[in-house]
Design an enzyme around this catalytic site. Structure first.
Site, short mmCIF file in Angstrom:
data_model
loop_
_atom_site.label_atom_id
_atom_site.label_comp_id
_atom_site.label_asym_id
_atom_site.label_seq_id
_atom_site.Cartn_x
_atom_site.Cartn_y
_atom_site.Cartn_z
N PHE A 240 10.74 -0.36 13.37
CA PHE A 240 9.24 0.21 13.09
C PHE A 240 9.66 1.39 11.85
CE2 PHE A 240 5.78 3.19 13.98
CZ PHE A 240 4.76 2.14 13.56
N PHE B 148 -1.17 -2.91 7.83
CA PHE B 148 -2.11 -3.71 8.84
C PHE B 148 -1.58 -5.34 8.81
CE2 PHE B 148 -5.61 -6.33 10.35
CZ PHE B 148 -6.18 -5.54 11.32
N GLU B 149 -0.70 -5.59 7.72
CA GLU B 149 -0.44 -7.20 7.82
C GLU B 149 0.98 -7.10 8.23
OE1 GLU B 149 -2.53 -5.93 5.13
OE2 GLU B 149 -4.12 -6.98 5.91
N HIS C 52 -9.71 5.38 8.04
CA HIS C 52 -9.35 4.30 8.97
C HIS C 52 -7.65 4.50 8.99
CE1 HIS C 52 -9.57 1.20 5.66
NE2 HIS C 52 -8.44 0.83 6.29
N PHE D 294 0.76 -1.23 -0.03
CA PHE D 294 0.14 0.06 0.02
C PHE D 294 0.99 1.38 0.00
CE2 PHE D 294 -3.33 3.11 1.27
CZ PHE D 294 -4.46 2.31 0.86
N VAL E 279 1.62 4.98 6.17
CA VAL E 279 -0.03 5.02 6.31
C VAL E 279 -0.18 6.61 6.17
CG1 VAL E 279 -1.82 4.60 8.00
CG2 VAL E 279 0.25 3.34 7.97
N ILE E 280 -1.12 7.28 5.19
CA ILE E 280 -1.04 8.38 5.20
C ILE E 280 -2.67 8.79 5.44
CG2 ILE E 280 -1.18 10.12 3.04
CD1 ILE E 280 1.26 8.22 1.89
N ARG F 136 10.07 12.06 3.26
CA ARG F 136 10.94 11.40 4.29
C ARG F 136 11.39 9.84 3.49
NH1 ARG F 136 7.14 14.01 6.63
NH2 ARG F 136 6.93 14.45 8.98
N1 INI Z 1 -2.38 0.56 4.47
C1 INI Z 1 -1.19 1.06 4.33
O1 INI Z 1 -0.06 0.50 4.60
N2 INI Z 1 -1.27 2.40 4.30
C2 INI Z 1 -2.31 3.20 4.44
O2 INI Z 1 -2.56 4.35 4.17
C3 INI Z 1 -3.69 2.46 4.31
N3 INI Z 1 -4.94 3.04 4.11
O3 INI Z 1 -4.85 4.31 4.12
O4 INI Z 1 -5.77 2.46 4.24
C4 INI Z 1 -3.46 0.85 4.27
N4 INI Z 1 -4.76 0.10 4.32
C5 INI Z 1 -4.82 -1.19 3.99
C6 INI Z 1 -4.70 -2.21 5.26
O5 INI Z 1 -3.10 -1.93 5.82
C7 INI Z 1 -4.76 -3.42 5.22
O6 INI Z 1 -3.85 -3.88 3.89
C8 INI Z 1 -6.32 -3.89 4.20
O7 INI Z 1 -7.13 -3.30 5.39
C9 INI Z 1 -6.57 -5.43 4.27
O8 INI Z 1 -6.21 -5.66 5.58
#
Ligand code: INI
Length: 164
Positions: free
Chosen positions: A118, A62-63, A93, A23, A86-87, A132
């Site tokens: 991290f 998230f993973e 969310h 992502f 994560v933006i 960054r």
């Molecule tokens: N994942 C990120 O790494 N950065 C984000 O900004 C982001 N946003 O904005 O939603 C994001 N979402 C996906 C999340 O990490 C999971 O991959 C998804 O929800 C499936 O579990």
């Protein structure tokens, strides 16, 4: 008195795992290339056939914890590096993803005893993230340095334990 600290010059025995989120891969690919550049310049074999380095890709930040946990449990790595972006502008969310990634990674690190760097950027917008990740400086480089320090420090702690 013992001073216990890691070094940056004895990377030859380190095995490092990197977990990268796809992502916002415009950002995370840049973090990864900064990271690999730093590791290579400190003597880590970063070639395709390297047995010092593995890179795992996950869908999003998230993973990162679950795959880091899996890698940590193999016992193969002295240290892991996680890279994500994560933006805030992208999604409401933001807070959930950022919090789960940070809490999850802290828990995995504590539970397995493997340090996890991290390297998840949390920014208000893409511009800040890109700044960054190479436009101004590349934090991937710093994350790699922190991994070298922690990997080395864990080796020092292990040798202290076996000598007592
Ligand atoms: N994942 C990120 O790494 N950065 C984000 O900004 C982001 N946003 O904005 O939603 C994001 N979402 C996906 C999340 O990490 C999971 O991959 C998804 O929800 C499936 O579990």
């Amino acid at each position: 008195m013992a001073t216990i600290e890691g070094r940056f010059t004895d990377a030859s025995n380190l095995r490092i795992g990197i977990v990268v989120a796809r992502f916002n891969d415009l950002v995370t690919n840049r973090l990864l290339s900064g990271c690999l550049d730093c590791l290579e310049r400190h003597g880590i074999d970063t070639t395709e056939s390297s047995d010092q380095l593995d890179v795992a890709w996950v869908p999003g930040s998230f993973e990162l914890p679950v795959v880091s946990q899996s890698l940590a449990r193999t016992g193969r790595y002295e240290v892991l590096i996680t890279l994500g972006a994560v933006i805030k502008g992208d999604t409401p969310h933001f807070d959930v993803v950022a919090a789960e990634a940070s809490k999850g990674l802290a828990a995995v690190s504590r539970d397995t005893g493997i340090p996890i760097i991290f390297g998840v950027l949390t920014t208000d917008n893409m511009q800040q993230a890109l700044e960054r990740a190479g436009i101004k400086s590349n934090l991937g480089w710093s994350y790699a340095l922190q991994a070298l320090e922690m990997g080395s420090l864990m080796g020092v702690l292990k040798s202290k334990k076996s000598s007592t």
